[in-house]
Design a protein around this motif. Structure first.
Motif, PDB file in Angstrom:
ATOM      1  N   ASN A  93      35.934  28.010  52.532  1.00  0.00           N
ATOM      2  CA  ASN A  93      37.135  26.989  52.383  1.00  0.00           C
ATOM      3  C   ASN A  93      37.622  26.887  50.963  1.00  0.00           C
ATOM      4  OD1 ASN A  93      36.188  25.944  54.873  1.00  0.00           O
ATOM      5  ND2 ASN A  93      34.627  25.095  54.833  1.00  0.00           N
ATOM      6  N   ASP A  94      37.225  27.388  50.775  1.00  0.00           N
ATOM      7  CA  ASP A  94      38.310  27.213  49.050  1.00  0.00           C
ATOM      8  C   ASP A  94      39.842  27.339  48.795  1.00  0.00           C
ATOM      9  OD1 ASP A  94      35.930  28.924  47.368  1.00  0.00           O
ATOM     10  OD2 ASP A  94      36.015  30.554  48.924  1.00  0.00           O
ATOM     11  N   SER A  95      39.547  26.651  48.239  1.00  0.00           N
ATOM     12  CA  SER A  95      41.189  25.266  49.112  1.00  0.00           C
ATOM     13  C   SER A  95      42.131  25.789  47.346  1.00  0.00           C
ATOM     14  CB  SER A  95      40.626  24.567  49.725  1.00  0.00           C
ATOM     15  OG  SER A  95      40.163  23.610  48.507  1.00  0.00           O
ATOM     16  N   ILE A  96      40.899  25.600  46.260  1.00  0.00           N
ATOM     17  CA  ILE A  96      41.953  25.582  44.861  1.00  0.00           C
ATOM     18  C   ILE A  96      42.216  27.638  44.418  1.00  0.00           C
ATOM     19  CG2 ILE A  96      41.951  24.396  43.012  1.00  0.00           C
ATOM     20  CD1 ILE A  96      40.771  22.085  43.928  1.00  0.00           C
ATOM     21  N   PRO A  97      42.881  27.536  44.540  1.00  0.00           N
ATOM     22  CA  PRO A  97      42.570  28.585  43.312  1.00  0.00           C
ATOM     23  C   PRO A  97      42.268  28.648  42.225  1.00  0.00           C
ATOM     24  CG  PRO A  97      45.376  27.773  42.719  1.00  0.00           C
ATOM     25  CD  PRO A  97      44.482  26.923  43.783  1.00  0.00           C
ATOM     26  N   ASP A  98      42.375  30.570  41.279  1.00  0.00           N
ATOM     27  CA  ASP A  98      41.334  29.976  40.309  1.00  0.00           C
ATOM     28  C   ASP A  98      42.334  30.174  39.341  1.00  0.00           C
ATOM     29  OD1 ASP A  98      38.871  30.571  42.302  1.00  0.00           O
ATOM     30  OD2 ASP A  98      38.480  32.860  41.375  1.00  0.00           O
ATOM     31  N   PHE A  99      42.365  29.753  37.755  1.00  0.00           N
ATOM     32  CA  PHE A  99      42.863  29.563  36.908  1.00  0.00           C
ATOM     33  C   PHE A  99      42.214  30.562  35.753  1.00  0.00           C
ATOM     34  CE2 PHE A  99      43.636  25.734  39.718  1.00  0.00           C
ATOM     35  CZ  PHE A  99      45.289  25.552  39.289  1.00  0.00           C
ATOM     36  N   ILE A 100      43.372  31.276  35.261  1.00  0.00           N
ATOM     37  CA  ILE A 100      43.107  32.252  34.224  1.00  0.00           C
ATOM     38  C   ILE A 100      44.573  32.793  33.220  1.00  0.00           C
ATOM     39  CG2 ILE A 100      42.502  34.942  33.425  1.00  0.00           C
ATOM     40  CD1 ILE A 100      41.502  34.862  36.800  1.00  0.00           C
ATOM     41  N   GLY A 101      43.599  32.554  31.890  1.00  0.00           N
ATOM     42  CA  GLY A 101      44.370  32.559  30.704  1.00  0.00           C
ATOM     43  C   GLY A 101      44.392  33.835  29.760  1.00  0.00           C
ATOM     44  N   LYS A 102      45.057  34.204  29.653  1.00  0.00           N
ATOM     45  CA  LYS A 102      44.808  35.879  29.053  1.00  0.00           C
ATOM     46  C   LYS A 102      45.272  35.951  27.406  1.00  0.00           C
ATOM     47  CE  LYS A 102      45.511  40.038  29.615  1.00  0.00           C
ATOM     48  NZ  LYS A 102      44.391  41.009  30.997  1.00  0.00           N
TER      49      LYS A 102
END
Length: 364
Positions: free
Chosen positions: A198-207
């Motif tokens: 039920n993971d409905s929101i993507p992971d957000f990543i910045g580098k």
């Protein structure tokens, strides 16, 4: 006959182009096509002979987990599963890349030792890059591939390294990279744990990566929504600093430091995202120094350690090796080291195993 020799084949080294796109520095063969297009084939053949002694079950390489045995044992094995093949197609501003290896059944390979030692094919990378946008599966943006230790054991001290390939949409603007990536609540309510994903929101990543003649250092951050087994959602954040610093001559120092709710992003199963209804907190440190004895002879000494709070786990991996290049494409290496699991939770087991590994690698 092809018109005006429609294509010609030449050998070239892709250490710059592939490193920028995939983190792989392999040689390859390029076919020049009409209209400036090109098709490149690359990869390598790698054969490992590995002796392990201790009370952690033998694997083809050490990752963040393992099986602690009731008593110590010894194991010797020879495998070629790390062997890989890739192809890259360039059409103007568009690049398509696919890479496979033969770890198709986790670290088992899918075959058996009785007859054929066959191995399943596994997809590593499959993406399309158009100008500054990448879409597909490749290394997570959270990861700095240049900071991984050179090791005979695949990936070196993975217990403390950011190391994930997954689906993503990434935008690059100079030294800044931003991405949304495939979510998964490891240890929570997901398919891997017997629940429904039920993971409905993507992971957000910045580098952001600082680069120069001295090397590079990257600063990474991730923000996620995790789901527990009961269905509750929790916000999680993690940070990382990683890099490779040139020191004396051709020597370099590589390091990674990660903290917070990094979970499945660091350690290759050394830490979960959720422990019951709680978000896991962890800290991981990896360091490696590579020294060139001659132009073709070099050694790396490395150390990796991760500690978790909620599950009260500790993982260690130390090693030292020696590599030599017989030709530009052929190298031999030998490595000795130790891997340890030290779990302090009630009922958990602890153990450690020493290993000796000899590797032969022929780059295509």
């Amino acid at each position: 006959m092809f018109k005006n020799s429609l294509f010609k084949v030449k050998k070239l080294v892709l250490a710059t182009t592939l490193l920028a796109v995939t983190g792989a520095a392999n040689a390859g063969y390029t076919i020049k096509l009409d209209d400036g297009d090109s098709l490149t084939f690359g990869g390598y053949v790698k054969v490992d002979a590995r002796y392990i002694s201790g009370d952690i079950g033998a694997t083809d390489y050490w990752y963040g987990g393992g099986t602690v045995l009731a008593e110590s044992h010894s194991n010797f094995g020879i495998s070629a599963n790390e062997t890989r093949f890739n192809t890259k197609y360039i059409h103007g501003d568009v690049t398509g890349f696919i890479e496979i290896d033969f770890y198709g059944d986790a670290v088992k390979g899918g075959g058996n030792e009785l007859i054929s030692n066959s191995s399943n094919v596994r997809l590593r990378h499959a993406f399309v890059k158009y100008k500054n946008v990448l879409v597909g599966q490749t290394w997570t943006t959270f990861q700095n591939t240049s900071s991984l230790a050179e090791a005979a054991d695949f990936g070196g001290p993975l217990v403390a390294s950011a190391f994930i390939r997954q689906g993503q949409i990434r935008y690059t603007m100079g030294a800044l990279q931003l991405s949304i990536e495939n979510p998964a609540s490891y240890g929570g309510n997901n398919i891997a744990q017997g629940g429904t994903a039920n993971d409905s929101i993507p992971d957000f990543i910045g580098k952001y990566t600082f680069k120069g003649d001295w090397g590079n250092v990257s600063l990474s951050g991730l923000a996620r929504q995790l789901e527990s087994k009961s269905g509750n959602t929790e916000a999680a954040v993690g940070v990382g600093v990683a890099g490779r610093i040139n020191t004396f001559g051709k020597d370099d120092f590589r390091f990674q430091l990660h903290a917070g709710n990094t979970g499945r992003y660091v350690g290759v199963t050394a830490a979960t995202d959720m422990v019951g209804e709680e978000i896991e907190e962890s800290i991981a440190v990896m360091a490696a120094y590579r020294h060139f004895w001659t132009e073709t002879l070099r050694s790396s000494v490395f150390f990796g350690y991760q500690e978790t709070e909620e599950s009260d786990r500790e993982r260690y991996h130390v090693g030292v090796n020696l590599f030599t290049n017989v030709t530009k494409q052929l190298s031999f290496g030998i490595e000795v080291g130790s891997f340890a699991i030290d779990d302090n939770a009630p009922g958990a087991k602890t153990g450690d195993s020493a290993y000796l590994q000899f590797s032969t690698k022929f780059v295509l």
